[in-house]
Write a protein that holds these residues in place. Structure first.
Motif, PDB file in Angstrom:
ATOM      1  N   GLY A 294       0.782  -1.227   0.000  1.00  0.00           N
ATOM      2  CA  GLY A 294       0.000   0.000   0.000  1.00  0.00           C
ATOM      3  C   GLY A 294       0.813   1.275   0.000  1.00  0.00           C
ATOM      4  N   HIS A 295       2.117   1.184   0.103  1.00  0.00           N
ATOM      5  CA  HIS A 295       2.956   2.385   0.128  1.00  0.00           C
ATOM      6  C   HIS A 295       3.220   2.845  -1.300  1.00  0.00           C
ATOM      7  N   GLU A 296       2.979   4.111  -1.550  1.00  0.00           N
ATOM      8  CA  GLU A 296       3.234   4.686  -2.869  1.00  0.00           C
ATOM      9  C   GLU A 296       4.131   5.900  -2.712  1.00  0.00           C
TER      10      GLU A 296
ATOM     11  N   LEU B 105      14.352  19.075 -12.259  1.00  0.00           N
ATOM     12  CA  LEU B 105      15.808  19.043 -12.106  1.00  0.00           C
ATOM     13  C   LEU B 105      16.479  18.547 -13.389  1.00  0.00           C
ATOM     14  N   PHE B 106      15.953  17.474 -13.947  1.00  0.00           N
ATOM     15  CA  PHE B 106      16.527  16.922 -15.183  1.00  0.00           C
ATOM     16  C   PHE B 106      16.414  17.928 -16.327  1.00  0.00           C
TER      17      PHE B 106
ATOM     18  N   TRP C 222       7.883  13.819  -5.988  1.00  0.00           N
ATOM     19  CA  TRP C 222       9.253  13.386  -6.280  1.00  0.00           C
ATOM     20  C   TRP C 222       9.475  13.305  -7.784  1.00  0.00           C
ATOM     21  N   MET C 223       8.485  12.809  -8.514  1.00  0.00           N
ATOM     22  CA  MET C 223       8.603  12.710  -9.968  1.00  0.00           C
ATOM     23  C   MET C 223       8.588  14.094 -10.616  1.00  0.00           C
TER      24      MET C 223
END
Length: 70
Positions: A40-42, A54-55, A47-48
């Motif tokens: 259940g952890h997403e 950043l990229f 972050w994406m």
């Protein structure tokens, strides 16, 4: 362990016998950066978004050093 989390890999030995190896899907050898997390952890979508910003910034910075650009 649920059946959808099982990865079956078949290999044929020199003698012609088929060897079936069952591996947990989170530990597959062909996946480099798989991380096992609790059920259940997403990951947060931010972050994406941050990684994309950043990229993109690094790409723009590197391309600004290309001669002949406007």
């Amino acid at each position: 362990m649920a059946s959808e989390n099982i990865y079956r890999q078949e290999t044929v030995t020199d003698t012609g016998t088929v060897k079936v190896v069952e591996v947990d899907a989170a530990r597959r050898p062909d996946v480099l950066f798989r991380v096992r997390r609790e059920e259940g952890h997403e990951i947060s979508p931010w972050w994406m978004v941050g990684a994309f910003v950043l990229f993109s910034g690094v790409v723009v910075m590197l391309l600004s050093g290309v001669p002949g650009s406007a």
